[in-house]
Design an enzyme around this catalytic site. Structure first.
Site, PDB file in Angstrom:
ATOM      1  N   LYS A  30       0.839  -1.204   0.000  1.00 23.92           N
ATOM      2  CA  LYS A  30       0.000   0.000   0.000  1.00 23.92           C
ATOM      3  C   LYS A  30       0.871   1.250   0.000  1.00 23.92           C
ATOM      4  O   LYS A  30       2.084   1.187   0.219  1.00 23.92           O
ATOM      5  CB  LYS A  30      -0.921  -0.012   1.221  1.00 23.92           C
ATOM      6  CG  LYS A  30      -0.197  -0.040   2.554  1.00 23.92           C
ATOM      7  CD  LYS A  30      -1.164  -0.170   3.718  1.00 23.92           C
ATOM      8  CE  LYS A  30      -0.413  -0.216   5.038  1.00 23.92           C
ATOM      9  NZ  LYS A  30      -1.317  -0.293   6.203  1.00 23.92           N
ATOM     10  N   TYR A 248      15.843  29.869   9.796  1.00 19.08           N
ATOM     11  CA  TYR A 248      14.648  30.582  10.227  1.00 19.08           C
ATOM     12  C   TYR A 248      14.534  30.600  11.748  1.00 19.08           C
ATOM     13  O   TYR A 248      14.782  29.598  12.417  1.00 19.08           O
ATOM     14  CB  TYR A 248      13.397  29.911   9.664  1.00 19.08           C
ATOM     15  CG  TYR A 248      13.146  30.199   8.204  1.00 19.08           C
ATOM     16  CD1 TYR A 248      12.926  31.497   7.754  1.00 19.08           C
ATOM     17  CD2 TYR A 248      13.109  29.155   7.287  1.00 19.08           C
ATOM     18  CE1 TYR A 248      12.691  31.750   6.420  1.00 19.08           C
ATOM     19  CE2 TYR A 248      12.867  29.402   5.939  1.00 19.08           C
ATOM     20  CZ  TYR A 248      12.655  30.708   5.508  1.00 19.08           C
ATOM     21  OH  TYR A 248      12.417  30.953   4.183  1.00 19.08           O
TER      22      TYR A 248
END
Length: 357
Positions: A30, A248
């Site tokens: 999957k 940041y």
């Protein structure tokens, strides 16, 4: 560069099949084969001996059928209303998770013979027939009478923890329930469940993440071979002084002069922001700590202790490789290998290694 070793994948399948014997070994593919590419992974697993596959959604099953026309495909998430004809056309076996699933399946099979699996919830409280639904089924066996059920299954919640009491509880509940459908092959064990012992094997096991190199036996040496290597290029190297910040939010401030390398990967590529200031990259046995925040496309590394010849623009560093496996990187991010694998972005150039390359 994301390198996927198909030979290692096949070796892992054979190792799991050996550990599970005499039970048969399926393969869970999957989520695009856990992010590694269904088109290449599924045929490699079939070549290694897999002939039963599990997917989550009918769309995944349809894609898999186009690759492997002769294998058995189960759809774990149930029998989707509106997709009934797809199950029939592509010969997808629904995993019946509820009494409404059973009713929809019964209506379809009036016209079309289609095998299915029946899923009992034994302690996950997720998919599968609830305790109340199971009691109703036992009281009214005609609800499943005449249905072409090929598999009776449940799913372990805590298999990676060998000491978890719920493992034994689920195994006992499943074994007791199986007496209601004694002639149908049964399946309980996932990757870690295979290593809980023969009482969990029944007739079919369903490994997923272990196929792709994750350790199914946490705390013990992994029996699996690594399948994925992630190498990322250095874009730039610079010197910074003590007191200068990186990234940041200025969450990292140098306490001494540092050499900083910026590499071409970020959270858009599946390198989780949770790895900010905690992650590690590697090159030639040298550990390179992440500095500051992981941004969308870039990560800064401390390469102060790396020989200058290696700390160069264009050089590649490993986020996954010989020095750091998928479980280790996931642990640094406070998550699990499943999430790391399925998060790997599509921007990486992918290279597949097999016996022909």
């Amino acid at each position: 560069m994301l390198t996927i070793d198909l030979e290692a994948l096949q070796a892992n399948y054979r190792r799991l099949a050996q550990a599970a014997a005499p039970a048969r070994c399926a393969a869970v593919v999957k989520a695009d084969a856990y992010g590694l590419g269904l088109d290449r992974v599924a045929p490699a697993l079939a070549e290694a001996g897999a002939n039963t596959f599990f997917v989550a959604l009918p769309e995944e099953g349809m894609r898999l059928r186009s690759l492997l026309p002769d294998v058995t495909i189960y759809v774990l998430s149930g029998f989707f209303e509106g997709a009934e004809t797809d199950y029939a056309e592509y010969q997808l076996r629904p995993v019946l998770n509820s009494l409404p699933d059973i009713e929809r399946y019964r209506r379809l099979t009036i016209e079309t013979a289609l095998p299915a699996a029946l899923h009992l919830d034994t302690g996950m409280s997720r998919l599968g027939l609830s305790r109340a639904e199971w009691h109703r089924l036992q009281e009214d066996p005609e609800l499943v009478q005449g249905l072409d059920l090929r598999l009776f299954m449940s799913h372990l919640a805590c298999a990676e923890d060998r000491e978890a009491p719920l493992n034994t509880t689920q195994q006992e509940r499943f074994r007791q329930a199986r007496a209601f459908l004694p002639d149908i092959p049964a399946s309980l064990a996932n990757s870690s469940g295979i290593f809980l012992g023969p009482d969990y094997g029944f007739e079919l096991v369903r490994p997923g993440v272990a196929l792709y190199g994750a350790n199914p036996t946490p705390g013990l040496e992994s029996p699996m071979r690594p399948v994925v290597r992630l190498s990322v290029r250095i874009l730039q190297v610079r010197e910074i002084d003590s007191g200068e910040s990186v990234g940041y939010g200025a969450t990292y401030t140098a306490d001494a002069p540092r050499r900083v390398a910026t590499i071409a990967a970020g959270y858009a590529d599946g390198v989780h922001r949770a790895l900010s200031s905690t992650g590690r990259a590697w090159i030639g046995g040298y550990e390179l700590p992440f500095l500051g925040r992981v941004s969308m496309d870039l990560i800064s590394l401390d390469v102060s202790n790396l020989p200058e010849a290696l700390a160069q623009q264009g050089q590649s560093v490993d986020l996954l490789g010989p020095d750091q496996d998928i479980d280790s990187l996931a642990g640094q991010a406070g998550t699990i290998a499943y999430e790391m694998l399925t998060s790997l972005g599509r921007r990486y150039h992918r290279q597949y290694l097999d016996h022909t390359t």
